[in-house]
Design a protein around this motif. Sequence first.
Motif, PDB file in Angstrom:
ATOM      1  N   ASP A  77      52.481  41.492  25.588  1.00 36.42           N
ATOM      2  CA  ASP A  77      53.202  42.255  26.598  1.00 36.42           C
ATOM      3  C   ASP A  77      54.605  41.675  26.763  1.00 36.42           C
ATOM      4  O   ASP A  77      55.000  40.741  26.036  1.00 36.42           O
ATOM      5  N   GLU A  78      55.340  42.199  27.709  1.00 30.66           N
ATOM      6  CA  GLU A  78      56.732  41.786  27.915  1.00 30.66           C
ATOM      7  C   GLU A  78      56.879  40.318  28.318  1.00 30.66           C
ATOM      8  O   GLU A  78      57.947  39.745  28.161  1.00 30.66           O
ATOM      9  N   GLN A  79      55.817  39.722  28.835  1.00 23.98           N
ATOM     10  CA  GLN A  79      55.851  38.302  29.228  1.00 23.98           C
ATOM     11  C   GLN A  79      55.261  37.384  28.158  1.00 23.98           C
ATOM     12  O   GLN A  79      55.114  36.186  28.381  1.00 23.98           O
ATOM     13  N   SER A 114      60.517  33.878  21.641  1.00 21.23           N
ATOM     14  CA  SER A 114      61.070  33.913  23.001  1.00 21.23           C
ATOM     15  C   SER A 114      62.210  34.925  23.134  1.00 21.23           C
ATOM     16  O   SER A 114      62.449  35.448  24.220  1.00 21.23           O
ATOM     17  N   SER A 115      62.884  35.252  22.041  1.00 21.17           N
ATOM     18  CA  SER A 115      63.959  36.247  22.112  1.00 21.17           C
ATOM     19  C   SER A 115      63.416  37.664  22.288  1.00 21.17           C
ATOM     20  O   SER A 115      64.175  38.593  22.536  1.00 21.17           O
ATOM     21  N   TYR A 116      62.084  37.814  22.174  1.00 24.14           N
ATOM     22  CA  TYR A 116      61.444  39.117  22.375  1.00 24.14           C
ATOM     23  C   TYR A 116      60.865  39.254  23.784  1.00 24.14           C
ATOM     24  O   TYR A 116      60.214  40.250  24.081  1.00 24.14           O
ATOM     25  N   GLN A 117      61.117  38.260  24.647  1.00 22.82           N
ATOM     26  CA  GLN A 117      60.684  38.373  26.046  1.00 22.82           C
ATOM     27  C   GLN A 117      61.271  39.650  26.625  1.00 22.82           C
ATOM     28  O   GLN A 117      62.409  40.007  26.339  1.00 22.82           O
ATOM     29  N   GLY A 118      60.471  40.361  27.402  1.00 24.16           N
ATOM     30  CA  GLY A 118      60.934  41.619  27.982  1.00 24.16           C
ATOM     31  C   GLY A 118      60.593  42.823  27.116  1.00 24.16           C
ATOM     32  O   GLY A 118      60.843  43.958  27.506  1.00 24.16           O
ATOM     33  N   LYS A 119      60.020  42.560  25.927  1.00 29.26           N
ATOM     34  CA  LYS A 119      59.626  43.642  25.020  1.00 29.26           C
ATOM     35  C   LYS A 119      58.171  43.448  24.631  1.00 29.26           C
ATOM     36  O   LYS A 119      57.703  42.323  24.482  1.00 29.26           O
ATOM     37  N   LYS A 120      57.466  44.552  24.455  1.00 24.47           N
ATOM     38  CA  LYS A 120      56.118  44.462  23.898  1.00 24.47           C
ATOM     39  C   LYS A 120      56.286  44.199  22.401  1.00 24.47           C
ATOM     40  O   LYS A 120      57.147  44.807  21.756  1.00 24.47           O
ATOM     41  N   THR A 121      55.514  43.279  21.875  1.00 26.25           N
ATOM     42  CA  THR A 121      55.712  42.857  20.494  1.00 26.25           C
ATOM     43  C   THR A 121      54.391  42.826  19.735  1.00 26.25           C
ATOM     44  O   THR A 121      53.403  42.288  20.232  1.00 26.25           O
ATOM     45  N   GLY A 126      58.150  51.368  23.090  1.00 21.38           N
ATOM     46  CA  GLY A 126      58.519  50.059  23.620  1.00 21.38           C
ATOM     47  C   GLY A 126      58.021  48.866  22.839  1.00 21.38           C
ATOM     48  O   GLY A 126      58.088  47.739  23.324  1.00 21.38           O
TER      49      GLY A 126
END
Length: 164
Positions: free
Chosen positions: A134-136, A33-40, A71
Amino acid sequence: MSNEATTPTRLAVGDQAPDFTLSDAEGNEVSLSSYQGKKTIVYFYPAASTPGCTKQACDFRDSLSSLQGLGYEVLGISPDGVTKLAKFVAKEELNFPLLADEDHKVAEAYGAWGEKKNYGRTYEGLIRSTVVLDEQGKVTLAQYNVRATGHVAKLRRDLGIDPK
């Protein structure tokens, strides 16, 4: 006879990735969840410091700067303990988090744990897999039974981010 216990439920494009919190090589808790807003890119590998896993980790290490420039963040997950991960990170100078999934619950949730066959033997284990979010936190690509060698180049092609 049911096949249910050995056939993992794999994630598919559009699925919401299960959240998790695991310890990294330094013992710090890392949550997806700390990677929300980033593609991972979340990749699962069987064992630190083995030849294939070392090639794959070093491939991600050497590609991290260009992936981050596009990104993407990278998280590696294995059933290894924190001590083994710390040695692997130090020896290979890895520059992204490796996470300890000792009870393989996260691997199971991602469909990366299941029946494997090796030299005529069948057993339960980690299936080398990569899931891109994705970011979400939704799955944009899910690959199972990937090859360690050349995986990052193939991943870049499959994501459409390789100029070649």
